[in-house]
Motif scaffolding. Sequence first.
Motif, short mmCIF file in Angstrom:
data_model
loop_
_atom_site.label_atom_id
_atom_site.label_comp_id
_atom_site.label_asym_id
_atom_site.label_seq_id
_atom_site.Cartn_x
_atom_site.Cartn_y
_atom_site.Cartn_z
N GLN A 1 0.84 -1.19 0.00
CA GLN A 1 0.00 0.00 0.00
C GLN A 1 0.88 1.24 0.00
N VAL A 2 0.56 2.17 -0.85
CA VAL A 2 1.34 3.40 -0.98
C VAL A 2 0.71 4.50 -0.13
N SER B 1 5.35 0.40 -2.10
CA SER B 1 6.03 -0.18 -3.25
C SER B 1 6.79 0.87 -4.06
N SER C 1 5.47 1.27 -7.58
CA SER C 1 4.21 2.01 -7.70
C SER C 1 4.40 3.51 -7.64
N THR C 2 5.58 3.94 -7.26
CA THR C 2 5.85 5.38 -7.14
C THR C 2 6.99 5.80 -8.06
N SER C 3 7.16 5.09 -9.17
CA SER C 3 8.27 5.43 -10.07
C SER C 3 8.08 6.79 -10.72
N ARG D 1 2.43 7.21 -9.38
CA ARG D 1 1.94 6.16 -10.27
C ARG D 1 3.14 5.36 -10.76
N PRO D 2 2.93 4.13 -11.15
CA PRO D 2 4.01 3.39 -11.80
C PRO D 2 4.16 3.91 -13.23
N CYS D 3 5.40 4.05 -13.70
CA CYS D 3 5.58 4.56 -15.06
C CYS D 3 6.98 4.25 -15.55
N TYR E 1 -2.79 9.32 -12.33
CA TYR E 1 -2.13 9.00 -11.06
C TYR E 1 -3.04 8.18 -10.17
N ASN E 2 -2.43 7.19 -9.52
CA ASN E 2 -3.19 6.23 -8.72
C ASN E 2 -3.26 6.59 -7.24
N TYR E 3 -2.21 7.22 -6.75
CA TYR E 3 -2.09 7.45 -5.32
C TYR E 3 -1.95 8.95 -5.05
#
Length: 126
Positions: free
Chosen positions: A1-2, A27, A30-32, A99-101, A113-115
Amino acid sequence: QVQLVESGGGSVQAGGSLRLSCVASGSTGSTSCMGWFRQGPGKEREGVAAIWRGGGTVSYADSVKGRFTISQDNGKNTVYLQMNSLKPEDTAMYYCAARPCRWNAVTLSPSEYNYWGQGTQVTVSS
């Protein structure tokens, strides 16, 4: 969980500076990509700056180019937004997002963006 936690907002006079910080936990993948967004009263949320943490690729909104700088300290899982020459129109709630990217997918689109963090208020008086 972020989880994303912002800090550094406040009230300044026009021409002043502030530095926002965003600490990320969870993660790494998940935060790249991480970004700063803002939402002023009665306005839509807009992207301000974003960075790919793998190599530092950055993107800025035209309205902040030359005044704001996004940077990172991966050892501290922290992304910063240095804001100089602040203007009253910069007044807004500022949010950190992740977000992962990949390196070539740095975007300022909030919908990508997810978080999201809770936000920190920036007020610039004239």
